[in-house]
Design a protein around this motif. Structure first.
Motif, PDB file in Angstrom:
ATOM      1  N   ASN A  32       0.824  -1.213   0.000  1.00 38.78           N
ATOM      2  CA  ASN A  32       0.000   0.000   0.000  1.00 38.78           C
ATOM      3  C   ASN A  32       0.853   1.257   0.000  1.00 38.78           C
ATOM      4  OD1 ASN A  32      -2.484  -1.304  -0.108  1.00 38.78           O
ATOM      5  ND2 ASN A  32      -2.489  -1.628   2.099  1.00 38.78           N
ATOM      6  N   TYR A  33       1.962   1.235   0.726  1.00 44.97           N
ATOM      7  CA  TYR A  33       2.875   2.378   0.754  1.00 44.97           C
ATOM      8  C   TYR A  33       3.423   2.631  -0.654  1.00 44.97           C
ATOM      9  CZ  TYR A  33       6.642   5.476   2.237  1.00 44.97           C
ATOM     10  OH  TYR A  33       7.475   6.556   2.391  1.00 44.97           O
ATOM     11  N   PHE A  34       3.839   1.567  -1.327  1.00 39.84           N
ATOM     12  CA  PHE A  34       4.334   1.694  -2.698  1.00 39.84           C
ATOM     13  C   PHE A  34       3.252   2.281  -3.598  1.00 39.84           C
ATOM     14  CE2 PHE A  34       4.603   0.074  -7.009  1.00 39.84           C
ATOM     15  CZ  PHE A  34       5.866   0.490  -7.371  1.00 39.84           C
ATOM     16  N   LYS A  35       2.042   1.703  -3.555  1.00 41.33           N
ATOM     17  CA  LYS A  35       0.955   2.154  -4.422  1.00 41.33           C
ATOM     18  C   LYS A  35       0.573   3.605  -4.158  1.00 41.33           C
ATOM     19  CE  LYS A  35      -2.470  -0.756  -4.675  1.00 41.33           C
ATOM     20  NZ  LYS A  35      -3.447  -1.817  -4.398  1.00 41.33           N
ATOM     21  N   ASP A  36       0.604   4.023  -2.904  1.00 38.78           N
ATOM     22  CA  ASP A  36       0.270   5.412  -2.562  1.00 38.78           C
ATOM     23  C   ASP A  36       1.314   6.394  -3.067  1.00 38.78           C
ATOM     24  OD1 ASP A  36      -2.061   4.631  -1.302  1.00 38.78           O
ATOM     25  OD2 ASP A  36      -1.201   4.715   0.721  1.00 38.78           O
TER      26      ASP A  36
END
Length: 96
Positions: A6-10
């Motif tokens: 999720n951190y990557f996608k955000d």
């Protein structure tokens, strides 16, 4: 691992490359041409980041991509470093 995904996608949204939609630990960035995907992969390697270029016949012509594999041993700082390098590469592409 899910929090890193999720951190990557955000954070990947903030740069010019087009991320492919995935909820798995494998994240893709659409590049388009095989030549560009290989070039970007080599630039990443110069910065200590191994991300292979996936190109035909594995994917359709014109849909070459980078294949990012996140693991639980990665940290947010690793993702930040990757995104910063990708951002630098994308800005250099615009200037070329």
């Amino acid at each position: 691992l899910f929090s890193l995904i999720n951190y990557f996608k955000d954070n990947i949204k903030d740069i010019e490359f087009e991320p492919l939609i995935s909820d798995s630990h494998i994240q893709g960035i659409l590049i388009g041409s095989s030549k560009e995907a290989i070039r970007i992969s080599k630039e990443l390697m110069k910065n200590g980041i191994y991300i292979p270029a996936i190109r035909p016949p594995t994917v359709e012509e014109g849909k070459s991509r980078l294949r990012i594999s996140l693991t639980a041993s990665h940290e947010e700082s690793d993702i930040d470093y990757l995104i910063n390098i990708l951002d630098t590469i994308s800005r250099n592409l615009v200037q070329s």
